[in-house]
Design an enzyme around this catalytic site. Structure first.
Site, PDB file in Angstrom:
ATOM      1  CG  ASP A  43      -1.688   1.356   1.262  1.00 33.14           C
ATOM      2  OD1 ASP A  43      -2.486   1.649   0.198  1.00 33.14           O
ATOM      3  OD2 ASP A  43      -1.417   2.310   2.131  1.00 33.14           O
ATOM      4  CE1 TYR A  48       0.999   7.961   2.415  1.00 28.26           C
ATOM      5  CE2 TYR A  48       1.146   5.571   1.848  1.00 28.26           C
ATOM      6  CZ  TYR A  48       0.288   6.757   2.495  1.00 28.26           C
ATOM      7  OH  TYR A  48      -0.705   6.290   3.112  1.00 28.26           O
ATOM      8  CE  LYS A  73      -3.568   5.090   0.912  1.00 28.93           C
ATOM      9  NZ  LYS A  73      -2.149   4.605   1.033  1.00 28.93           N
ATOM     10  CG  HIS A 106      -4.513   9.639   0.411  1.00 27.15           C
ATOM     11  ND1 HIS A 106      -3.069   9.834   0.018  1.00 27.15           N
ATOM     12  CD2 HIS A 106      -4.587   9.580   1.629  1.00 27.15           C
ATOM     13  CE1 HIS A 106      -2.441   9.518   1.107  1.00 27.15           C
ATOM     14  NE2 HIS A 106      -3.274   9.398   2.099  1.00 27.15           N
ATOM     15  CB  ILE A 238      -2.068  -1.691   5.213  1.00 27.42           C
ATOM     16  CG1 ILE A 238      -2.921  -0.378   5.486  1.00 27.42           C
ATOM     17  CG2 ILE A 238      -2.491  -2.252   3.969  1.00 27.42           C
ATOM     18  CD1 ILE A 238      -3.052   0.543   4.489  1.00 27.42           C
ATOM     19  CB  SER A 241       7.996  -2.174  10.338  1.00 32.00           C
ATOM     20  OG  SER A 241       9.311  -2.134  10.941  1.00 32.00           O
ATOM     21  CB  VAL A 242      11.718   1.354   7.810  1.00 36.07           C
ATOM     22  CG1 VAL A 242      11.099   1.981   6.948  1.00 36.07           C
ATOM     23  CG2 VAL A 242      12.285   1.864   9.131  1.00 36.07           C
ATOM     24  NE  ARG A 246       9.964  -2.278  15.924  1.00 33.40           N
ATOM     25  CZ  ARG A 246      10.198  -0.927  16.339  1.00 33.40           C
ATOM     26  NH1 ARG A 246       9.849  -0.103  15.017  1.00 33.40           N
ATOM     27  NH2 ARG A 246      10.350  -0.758  17.454  1.00 33.40           N
ATOM     28  CG  ASN A 250       4.456  -5.750  12.072  1.00 31.68           C
ATOM     29  OD1 ASN A 250       4.469  -6.185  13.260  1.00 31.68           O
ATOM     30  ND2 ASN A 250       4.871  -4.755  11.614  1.00 31.68           N
TER      31      ASN A 250
HETATM   32  N1  LIG Z   1      -5.107   6.925   4.016  1.00 29.11           N
HETATM   33  C1  LIG Z   1      -4.352   7.572   5.063  1.00 29.11           C
HETATM   34  O1  LIG Z   1      -5.034   8.538   5.203  1.00 29.11           O
HETATM   35  C2  LIG Z   1      -3.207   6.834   5.825  1.00 29.11           C
HETATM   36  C3  LIG Z   1      -2.793   7.454   6.755  1.00 29.11           C
HETATM   37  C4  LIG Z   1      -1.750   6.788   7.552  1.00 29.11           C
HETATM   38  C5  LIG Z   1      -1.288   5.593   7.199  1.00 29.11           C
HETATM   39  N2  LIG Z   1      -1.738   4.691   6.196  1.00 29.11           N
HETATM   40  C6  LIG Z   1      -1.394   3.589   5.596  1.00 29.11           C
HETATM   41  O2  LIG Z   1      -1.387   2.642   6.809  1.00 29.11           O
HETATM   42  C7  LIG Z   1       0.081   2.233   6.858  1.00 29.11           C
HETATM   43  C8  LIG Z   1       0.141   1.757   8.293  1.00 29.11           C
HETATM   44  O3  LIG Z   1      -0.081   2.949   9.046  1.00 29.11           O
HETATM   45  P1  LIG Z   1       0.785   3.792   9.834  1.00 29.11           P
HETATM   46  O4  LIG Z   1       2.292   3.744   9.177  1.00 29.11           O
HETATM   47  O5  LIG Z   1       0.580   4.943  10.217  1.00 29.11           O
HETATM   48  O6  LIG Z   1       1.175   2.968  11.414  1.00 29.11           O
HETATM   49  P2  LIG Z   1       1.343   1.448  12.039  1.00 29.11           P
HETATM   50  O7  LIG Z   1       1.726   0.467  10.896  1.00 29.11           O
HETATM   51  O8  LIG Z   1       0.125   1.267  12.783  1.00 29.11           O
HETATM   52  O9  LIG Z   1       2.723   1.662  12.761  1.00 29.11           O
HETATM   53  C9  LIG Z   1       3.687   2.060  12.050  1.00 29.11           C
HETATM   54  C10 LIG Z   1       4.984   2.247  13.320  1.00 29.11           C
HETATM   55  O10 LIG Z   1       5.033   1.160  14.378  1.00 29.11           O
HETATM   56  C11 LIG Z   1       6.371   0.856  14.177  1.00 29.11           C
HETATM   57  N3  LIG Z   1       6.157  -0.609  14.254  1.00 29.11           N
HETATM   58  C12 LIG Z   1       5.959  -1.385  13.292  1.00 29.11           C
HETATM   59  N4  LIG Z   1       5.744  -2.637  13.487  1.00 29.11           N
HETATM   60  C13 LIG Z   1       6.246  -2.740  14.828  1.00 29.11           C
HETATM   61  C14 LIG Z   1       6.432  -3.891  15.804  1.00 29.11           C
HETATM   62  N5  LIG Z   1       6.015  -5.018  15.539  1.00 29.11           N
HETATM   63  N6  LIG Z   1       6.702  -3.349  17.046  1.00 29.11           N
HETATM   64  C15 LIG Z   1       6.874  -2.067  17.470  1.00 29.11           C
HETATM   65  N7  LIG Z   1       6.826  -1.206  16.711  1.00 29.11           N
HETATM   66  C16 LIG Z   1       6.598  -1.440  15.456  1.00 29.11           C
HETATM   67  C17 LIG Z   1       6.995   1.328  12.969  1.00 29.11           C
HETATM   68  O11 LIG Z   1       8.307   1.790  13.218  1.00 29.11           O
HETATM   69  P3  LIG Z   1       9.562   1.235  12.360  1.00 29.11           P
HETATM   70  O12 LIG Z   1       9.094   1.637  10.806  1.00 29.11           O
HETATM   71  O13 LIG Z   1      10.742   2.339  12.768  1.00 29.11           O
HETATM   72  O14 LIG Z   1       9.916  -0.065  12.352  1.00 29.11           O
HETATM   73  C18 LIG Z   1       6.315   2.780  12.860  1.00 29.11           C
HETATM   74  O15 LIG Z   1       6.744   3.712  13.686  1.00 29.11           O
HETATM   75  C19 LIG Z   1       0.908   3.412   6.137  1.00 29.11           C
HETATM   76  O16 LIG Z   1       2.056   2.881   5.988  1.00 29.11           O
HETATM   77  C20 LIG Z   1       0.186   3.516   5.370  1.00 29.11           C
HETATM   78  O17 LIG Z   1       0.442   2.557   4.246  1.00 29.11           O
HETATM   79  C21 LIG Z   1      -2.884   5.613   5.367  1.00 29.11           C
END
Ligand SMILES: NC(=O)c1ccc[n+]([C@@H]2O[C@H](COP(=O)([O-])OP(=O)(O)OC[C@H]3O[C@@H](n4cnc5c(N)ncnc54)[C@H](OP(=O)(O)O)[C@@H]3O)[C@@H](O)[C@H]2O)c1
Length: 294
Positions: A43, A48, A73, A106, A238, A241-242, A246, A250
């Protein structure tokens, strides 16, 4: 890998890999790692600025295109019929693909609704032409969905929205379900409650004691428990993580199951407080953000 069947019969892996805030110059490397681990759904988004990195990972991979599920998006500054058709051309050129599996709007643009409708009409045409296998929206609230459905011919397959234990949007989940729209959770492990430099002063879902206790009982991590909670309640996830460990963790959520009591305990953590922007707040800066050509 389990799959979800969308309302047009297209199947989508039950878990994808998000790249919001992934630096463009790291994107190819981390997406390559995700594909190596087994993710098949990526995704991304025009806004982005890392679609080209996703494309580089796709190009370097020997995974057949039909085994991949690529979602991106359209950003609001590209809304409008012709602009959105062109946004598809920009996205596919950056991604290096002929077609997309899922293309979504989006955000709603409530103060520029005509351009939102025209953008969605363009998605419908791309879908009819076979250039996009499924279409959808993101950050639409129930009243935005109702408004869109007054003019739409194709019901969105997906609504990508903020959902994590501290903000569950149950009314919106119900509205999506009523229309056969899959709820795709962004920030599924609550990233928006602890993004570096963002979550200061907020409670982090990763440190929640209820989730920690459930994780300990299953010998899983809090992130895995949150992802499992979504999947068992029928939502798509979705996680981003980088970090290689993780990325692997996940993905490893299909060998255990939460009990009804554990699901209910996480359901009870909802605070009703949104982490991200209110989709009804007009934000001129959003429209000033230009999406470059490929
Ligand atoms: N449509 C929208 O408006 C919208 C908004 C936000 C997000 N999104 C989409 O949703 C995806 C996911 O959401 P998100 O990136 O906001 O948040 P998320 O996936 O809930 O969390 C990502 C954060 O969690 C950390 N992390 C990941 N796996 C982990 C684990 N197993 N243990 C501890 N920490 C962990 C990552 O750090 P590291 O990367 O440093 O490991 C990062 O800081 C985005 O990448 C994007 O594709 C869409």
């Amino acid at each position: 890998m389990e799959h979800i069947t969308l309302n047009n019969g297209v199947t989508m892996p039950a878990l994808g890999y998000g790249v919001f805030q992934t630096p463009p110059d790291e994107t190819a490397t981390v997406v390559t790692e995700a594909l190596r681990v087994g993710y098949r759904h990526i995704d991304t988004a025009a806004a982005y600025f890392n679609e080209a990195g996703v494309g580089a990972a796709i190009a370097a991979s020997d995974i057949p295109r039909d085994d991949l599920f690529i979602e991106t998006k359209v950003w609001v500054s590209d809304y409008g019929h012709d602009q959105t058709l062109h946004a598809f051309e920009k996205a596919t050129a950056k991604l290096g693909v002929e077609h997309l599996d899922l293309l979504i709007l989006h955000q709603p643009a409530p103060t520029r609704w005509d351009s939102t409708v025209a953008a969605y009409r363009a998605l419908e045409e791309l879908h009819a032409d076979g250039k996009v296998r499924a279409i959808g929206v993101s950050n639409f609230m129930p009243h935005h969905l109702e408004r869109l459905l007054e003019t739409a011919d194709v019901i969105p397959a997906v609504n990508q929205i903020e959902v994590h234990p501290y903000f569950q949007q149950k009314d919106l989940l119900a509205a999506n379900a009523e229309h056969g729209i899959v709820s795709q959770a962004w920030s599924p492990i609550g990233g928006i409650t602890f993004y570096p430099g963002w979550g200061d002063g907020k409670r982090s879902t990763l440190e929640d004691p209820t989730i920690a206790a459930i994780a300990a009982a299953h010998r899983k991590t809090p992130a895995q428990v949150m992802l499992r909670w979504h999947v068992q309640e029928g939502r798509h996830v979705i996680p981003k993580s980088v970090t290689p460990s993780r990325i692997a963790d996940n993905f490893d959520i299909f060998d255990f199951a939460l009990t009804g009591e554990q699901l209910a305990a996480i359901d009870a953590l909802d605070t009703g407080v949104r982490g991200g922007p209110d989709p009804d707040t007009p934000r001129d800066a959003f429209f000033a953000l230009a999406i470059p050509e490929a």
